[in-house]
Design a protein around this motif. Structure first.
Motif, PDB file in Angstrom:
ATOM      1  N   ASN A  27       0.804  -1.233   0.000  1.00 18.45           N
ATOM      2  CA  ASN A  27       0.000   0.000   0.000  1.00 18.45           C
ATOM      3  C   ASN A  27       0.833   1.278   0.000  1.00 18.45           C
ATOM      4  O   ASN A  27       0.298   2.357   0.206  1.00 18.45           O
ATOM      5  CB  ASN A  27      -0.980   0.024   1.179  1.00 18.45           C
ATOM      6  CG  ASN A  27      -2.091  -0.977   1.009  1.00 18.45           C
ATOM      7  OD1 ASN A  27      -2.767  -1.005  -0.011  1.00 18.45           O
ATOM      8  ND2 ASN A  27      -2.272  -1.833   2.010  1.00 18.45           N
ATOM      9  N   GLY A  28       2.138   1.164  -0.213  1.00 19.78           N
ATOM     10  CA  GLY A  28       3.004   2.345  -0.247  1.00 19.78           C
ATOM     11  C   GLY A  28       3.218   2.983   1.109  1.00 19.78           C
ATOM     12  O   GLY A  28       3.725   4.104   1.200  1.00 19.78           O
ATOM     13  N   TYR A  76      -4.179  -2.491  -8.752  1.00 17.49           N
ATOM     14  CA  TYR A  76      -3.671  -1.202  -8.304  1.00 17.49           C
ATOM     15  C   TYR A  76      -2.481  -1.417  -7.376  1.00 17.49           C
ATOM     16  O   TYR A  76      -2.535  -2.229  -6.454  1.00 17.49           O
ATOM     17  CB  TYR A  76      -4.756  -0.429  -7.548  1.00 17.49           C
ATOM     18  CG  TYR A  76      -5.994  -0.157  -8.372  1.00 17.49           C
ATOM     19  CD1 TYR A  76      -5.970   0.785  -9.392  1.00 17.49           C
ATOM     20  CD2 TYR A  76      -7.177  -0.844  -8.134  1.00 17.49           C
ATOM     21  CE1 TYR A  76      -7.103   1.042 -10.154  1.00 17.49           C
ATOM     22  CE2 TYR A  76      -8.313  -0.595  -8.887  1.00 17.49           C
ATOM     23  CZ  TYR A  76      -8.275   0.348  -9.898  1.00 17.49           C
ATOM     24  OH  TYR A  76      -9.395   0.589 -10.647  1.00 17.49           O
ATOM     25  N   TYR A  77      -1.422  -0.659  -7.637  1.00 22.18           N
ATOM     26  CA  TYR A  77      -0.224  -0.638  -6.803  1.00 22.18           C
ATOM     27  C   TYR A  77      -0.009   0.809  -6.378  1.00 22.18           C
ATOM     28  O   TYR A  77       0.198   1.674  -7.228  1.00 22.18           O
ATOM     29  CB  TYR A  77       0.999  -1.127  -7.581  1.00 22.18           C
ATOM     30  CG  TYR A  77       0.925  -2.576  -8.003  1.00 22.18           C
ATOM     31  CD1 TYR A  77       1.442  -3.579  -7.196  1.00 22.18           C
ATOM     32  CD2 TYR A  77       0.354  -2.937  -9.216  1.00 22.18           C
ATOM     33  CE1 TYR A  77       1.396  -4.911  -7.584  1.00 22.18           C
ATOM     34  CE2 TYR A  77       0.295  -4.270  -9.612  1.00 22.18           C
ATOM     35  CZ  TYR A  77       0.813  -5.249  -8.787  1.00 22.18           C
ATOM     36  OH  TYR A  77       0.759  -6.564  -9.183  1.00 22.18           O
ATOM     37  N   TYR A  78      -0.079   1.071  -5.091  1.00 25.43           N
ATOM     38  CA  TYR A  78       0.076   2.445  -4.598  1.00 25.43           C
ATOM     39  C   TYR A  78       1.544   2.842  -4.557  1.00 25.43           C
ATOM     40  O   TYR A  78       2.382   2.116  -4.030  1.00 25.43           O
ATOM     41  CB  TYR A  78      -0.562   2.602  -3.216  1.00 25.43           C
ATOM     42  CG  TYR A  78      -2.069   2.612  -3.297  1.00 25.43           C
ATOM     43  CD1 TYR A  78      -2.751   3.793  -3.577  1.00 25.43           C
ATOM     44  CD2 TYR A  78      -2.804   1.451  -3.148  1.00 25.43           C
ATOM     45  CE1 TYR A  78      -4.133   3.809  -3.684  1.00 25.43           C
ATOM     46  CE2 TYR A  78      -4.181   1.450  -3.247  1.00 25.43           C
ATOM     47  CZ  TYR A  78      -4.836   2.632  -3.526  1.00 25.43           C
ATOM     48  OH  TYR A  78      -6.211   2.647  -3.642  1.00 25.43           O
ATOM     49  N   ARG A  94      -1.066   6.048  -7.850  1.00 32.35           N
ATOM     50  CA  ARG A  94      -1.049   4.592  -7.952  1.00 32.35           C
ATOM     51  C   ARG A  94      -0.832   4.165  -9.393  1.00 32.35           C
ATOM     52  O   ARG A  94      -1.181   4.891 -10.334  1.00 32.35           O
ATOM     53  CB  ARG A  94      -2.334   3.995  -7.397  1.00 32.35           C
ATOM     54  CG  ARG A  94      -3.552   4.345  -8.215  1.00 32.35           C
ATOM     55  CD  ARG A  94      -4.813   3.812  -7.598  1.00 32.35           C
ATOM     56  NE  ARG A  94      -5.950   4.176  -8.451  1.00 32.35           N
ATOM     57  CZ  ARG A  94      -7.190   3.900  -8.207  1.00 32.35           C
ATOM     58  NH1 ARG A  94      -7.508   3.248  -7.102  1.00 32.35           N
ATOM     59  NH2 ARG A  94      -8.148   4.253  -9.032  1.00 32.35           N
ATOM     60  N   LEU A  95      -0.277   2.997  -9.538  1.00 35.48           N
ATOM     61  CA  LEU A  95      -0.112   2.354 -10.832  1.00 35.48           C
ATOM     62  C   LEU A  95      -1.357   1.510 -11.049  1.00 35.48           C
ATOM     63  O   LEU A  95      -1.700   0.672 -10.209  1.00 35.48           O
ATOM     64  CB  LEU A  95       1.144   1.477 -10.824  1.00 35.48           C
ATOM     65  CG  LEU A  95       1.389   0.619 -12.056  1.00 35.48           C
ATOM     66  CD1 LEU A  95       1.708   1.492 -13.264  1.00 35.48           C
ATOM     67  CD2 LEU A  95       2.538  -0.350 -11.797  1.00 35.48           C
ATOM     68  N   SER A  96      -2.067   1.758 -12.142  1.00 34.92           N
ATOM     69  CA  SER A  96      -3.295   1.023 -12.466  1.00 34.92           C
ATOM     70  C   SER A  96      -3.054   0.190 -13.709  1.00 34.92           C
ATOM     71  O   SER A  96      -2.571   0.703 -14.716  1.00 34.92           O
ATOM     72  CB  SER A  96      -4.445   1.988 -12.751  1.00 34.92           C
ATOM     73  OG  SER A  96      -4.680   2.821 -11.664  1.00 34.92           O
ATOM     74  N   ILE A  97      -3.405  -1.079 -13.621  1.00 39.65           N
ATOM     75  CA  ILE A  97      -3.249  -1.985 -14.757  1.00 39.65           C
ATOM     76  C   ILE A  97      -4.607  -2.593 -15.060  1.00 39.65           C
ATOM     77  O   ILE A  97      -5.226  -3.208 -14.192  1.00 39.65           O
ATOM     78  CB  ILE A  97      -2.223  -3.096 -14.454  1.00 39.65           C
ATOM     79  CG1 ILE A  97      -0.887  -2.485 -14.039  1.00 39.65           C
ATOM     80  CG2 ILE A  97      -2.069  -4.021 -15.657  1.00 39.65           C
ATOM     81  CD1 ILE A  97       0.129  -3.488 -13.545  1.00 39.65           C
TER      82      ILE A  97
END
Length: 111
Positions: A27-28, A76-78, A94-97
């Protein structure tokens, strides 16, 4: 069998990103992903056309995932502390794929 596996596309290596630190920063919250924001921005398209398992192999389990209509899925990767952290950013990056119904990454963005 060896011939079949040797013909497959190799996984991309994201340069300038400490993947172990990335995976450890769920979650960063620890802000270990923040130094990699520009590297992710420059190399995000390396993840296009990979399947879900390949993305997880590279980046680890997503911080959040979402099922969408027509069997689409989002990971999602924060990159900054999410709302699940003790101290969070007001609008965490966030990185959204987005994966299509076939399970392949079709769209990648930083939002």
């Amino acid at each position: 069998m060896l011939l079949i596996s040797s013909c497959g596309k190799s996984l991309p290596e994201l340069k300038g990103i400490d993947i172990e630190s990335w995976k450890a920063d769920k979650n960063g919250c620890s802000r270990k992903r923040e130094p990699f924001i520009e590297n992710i921005r420059e190399q995000k398209n390396e993840l296009l056309s990979l399947n879900e398992m390949q993305v997880v192999e590279i980046l680890g389990s997503p911080d959040r995932n979402e099922l969408y209509k027509r069997n689409q899925k989002f990971y999602y990767y924060y990159l900054q502390p999410s709302e699940n952290c003790p101290t969070s950013a007001s609008h965490p990056l966030r990185l959204s794929i987005r994966f299509n119904a076939m399970g392949l990454a079709k769209e990648i963005s930083l939002d």
